[in-house]
Design an enzyme around this catalytic site. Structure first.
Site, PDB file in Angstrom:
ATOM      1  N   ARG A  18      23.391  13.094 -21.523  1.00 16.35           N
ATOM      2  CA  ARG A  18      24.303  13.494 -20.463  1.00 16.35           C
ATOM      3  C   ARG A  18      25.372  14.319 -21.186  1.00 16.35           C
ATOM      4  O   ARG A  18      25.826  14.195 -22.125  1.00 16.35           O
ATOM      5  CB  ARG A  18      24.995  12.088 -20.101  1.00 16.35           C
ATOM      6  N   ALA A  19      25.470  15.596 -20.394  1.00 23.67           N
ATOM      7  CA  ALA A  19      26.382  16.638 -21.058  1.00 23.67           C
ATOM      8  C   ALA A  19      27.787  16.258 -21.360  1.00 23.67           C
ATOM      9  O   ALA A  19      28.550  16.210 -22.302  1.00 23.67           O
ATOM     10  CB  ALA A  19      26.056  17.826 -20.266  1.00 23.67           C
ATOM     11  N   SER A  20      28.411  15.442 -20.411  1.00 21.13           N
ATOM     12  CA  SER A  20      29.830  15.343 -20.188  1.00 21.13           C
ATOM     13  C   SER A  20      29.834  14.072 -21.430  1.00 21.13           C
ATOM     14  O   SER A  20      31.095  14.023 -21.949  1.00 21.13           O
ATOM     15  CB  SER A  20      30.317  14.694 -18.748  1.00 21.13           C
ATOM     16  N   HIS A  70      25.776  24.669 -23.397  1.00 16.79           N
ATOM     17  CA  HIS A  70      26.298  23.716 -22.392  1.00 16.79           C
ATOM     18  C   HIS A  70      27.418  23.056 -23.142  1.00 16.79           C
ATOM     19  O   HIS A  70      27.387  22.446 -24.092  1.00 16.79           O
ATOM     20  CB  HIS A  70      25.117  22.807 -22.005  1.00 16.79           C
ATOM     21  N   GLU A  91      19.893  20.133 -12.462  1.00 19.51           N
ATOM     22  CA  GLU A  91      20.750  19.182 -13.126  1.00 19.51           C
ATOM     23  C   GLU A  91      21.010  17.968 -12.161  1.00 19.51           C
ATOM     24  O   GLU A  91      22.127  17.282 -12.094  1.00 19.51           O
ATOM     25  CB  GLU A  91      22.287  19.893 -13.324  1.00 19.51           C
TER      26      GLU A  91
END
Lengths: 347, 347
Positions: free
Chosen positions: B73-75, B180, B286
């Site tokens: 997960r990017a966040s 990212h 996404e």
């Protein structure tokens, strides 16, 4: 006959004496020499006239623009330099120069003011200069920098009460603000290729997240450079508003937020005209600005945005009249009053 | 039959034990309790299977996606938290989870690695984890965060030699990086509504300003979220390249820079397909990500980007095959090799 009003022009071609004065001011901050006084800058009318006539005005005539809302050079505002006194002296000089241009060419230039912002300084400090520009210079709007740090973003979001002293004056004078940053001193952000666009996107999202227009129902902002990334990602923003339990964008923001047309190719303008309601789009070119060249694909200047609007298949003549003239007169009532007086009609 | 490969998916639906572990880790940084060990996180296969099957995989089936390039997960990467050791432990855990998902559903998920970046720490420190993910997990790419500070932008631009240790390994393993960022801890920037898009625009402009691909002619980057503001402002960027005396964008960047299709409305996808050459566009959604709702204007999920591509009038079937499958196989050679092995052909 529709007027063609460019709502976004900066005095990017001021005579070199202006920059020389600024260099002395910056040197003095560093202890090198005495702080120059405003009156030590002397630019004769002839020089001012020539600076504009051979540049902006020549291009306006070539492109058929009637009027430019003209403000000090955005990248030169550089609010990050020095303290409030430094910004105050610099803003006063620049606002006066722009006013003088508007006096020399009253049919073609109308002043928009820069503010003497300074990082961390209460925006209330900008009110005297703002009011001076309205009262003495006939300015019709202001440029508001959401990031006076120049790329470090240390001020609170635009929805914070920190900014309210400016908004109260904007409401009182019935003027809009263009949200416009200045030079980036963060090496990550190219000034015109990243920082400007990022600021536009950032401001739009701040307004979306907040409920500022509940407190200021008549406050109006123009987001320049076609709104940064916002129109291209309109679906994303509609979806984020939905996740954040905000009203539809049309209800939440579009009575108060407007976009200019500084998008330098046909498909971009076509997209803007597709997703943003016509009444929220104001003609602009930011000429002479960040992108000065001629597009080899068209043979015309990249920033000759009128051509893209004239060629945009979605727009009717009535739409174009709104974008070129009527929206600007609605968003800038002081401009409308000035034009109405000139036209011999009641504002 | 064209495969539909989504090159941009994150494990946003991991079982809550993952976040609980992270909370303990963060508490320990603050002196509250002992640092948890990796082995204290136990998520059984069944839970992993369910987390994916009822979410991403269900949506993939509904939308007709075959395969997702799947990364942590990017966040949640949140490289700004703690020091390198903290990031290293956290990256290792997340990369392993994603690998396990790819083992549980080998036909549907292929791993992409996060890196244990940490603000100010030499990116060479990320190489061991990068190589572990390539060697042991069969990862086919990495996510590279250009701003591990989380919205303060204190690292040098991506063209700086600072980043070269990562690039050297990317070339050696023949893998691309998606640029990212992670969570914004700057209150000016909403994470998914501003910081992500700004980072995309910023990265594109950094690459435009520099000459990185002279040093690394085979290096490949994917700029997510449809390239931030870049395609909408393609004329601006063409003009800025010209001012900076760079070659045409096609020659300067487009052998090395690719855009995904995470643009959540039809006009945005139409613009992307108009200005960016088809060979530079990689399908992505996404999903499940920033925008999870259903668009009342269409009755479909905002992030169901396949619908926009299928409806885009500019694209031929051959274009769609390139965007859905062939471009991804070209940009991710390790993915191609894996698929070729599965298909019984030589890579």
């Amino acid at each position: 006959m529709t007027l063609v009003i460019d709502c976004h022009g900066h005095f990017t071609t001021a005579p070199p004496a202006l920059e020389a004065w600024r260099r002395r001011q910056i040197a003095a901050i560093g202890g090198d020499g005495a702080m120059p006084r405003a009156r030590e800058l002397a630019i004769p009318d002839d020089e001012l006239r020539q600076a504009v006539e051979t540049n902006q005005l020549a291009q306006m005539r070539a492109r058929g623009h009637d009027l430019t809302l003209f403000s000090p050079r955005a990248s030169f505002m550089a609010h990050h330099i020095g303290d409030f006194e430094v910004s105050a002296a610099w803003a006063a000089i620049n606002n006066e120069l722009v006013y003088r241009v508007s006096q020399l060419f009253p049919d073609h230039f109308v002043p928009v003011a820069m503010l003497p912002q300074s990082p961390g300084v209460d925006p209330a400090s900008c009110v005297p200069e703002l009011e001076r520009c309205m009262r003495d210079y006939g300015a019709v709007g202001i440029n508001l920098n959401p990031d006076p740090s120049g790329g470090h973003w240390r001020e609170p979001p635009l929805t914070d009460r920190w900014w309210y002293p400016i908004y109260e004056k904007m409401v009182e004078w019935d003027i809009p603000a263009m949200i416009h940053v200045s030079t980036s001193c963060n090496p990550c952000f190219h000034t015109t290729g990243a920082h400007y666009l990022n600021a536009d996107t950032t401001a739009f999202m701040q307004l979306l997240q907040g409920d500022l227009f509940r407190d200021f129902p008549t406050l109006r902002f123009i987001i320049p450079h076609g709104g940064g990334a916002a129109p291209y990602h309109w679906g994303r923003f509609r979806g984020l508003a939905q996740e954040l339990k905000k009203p539809l964008l049309a209800d939440h923001l579009l009575s108060n937020v407007f976009f200019d047309t500084c998008v330098y190719h046909q498909p971009g303008i076509d997209l803007l005209a597709t997703v943003v309601p016509v009444r929220n789009v104001l003609f602009a070119s930011e000429m002479i600005g960040a992108v000065r060249g001629i597009d080899p694909q068209t043979g015309h200047h990249y920033d000759d945005t009128r051509r893209y609007l004239d060629a945009c298949p979605r727009l009717t003549d009535a739409d174009r009249a709104a974008i070129y003239e009527h929206n600007a007169r609605r968003v800038f009532p002081r401009l409308h009053a000035r034009l109405a007086a000139r036209e011999g009609t009641m504002p």
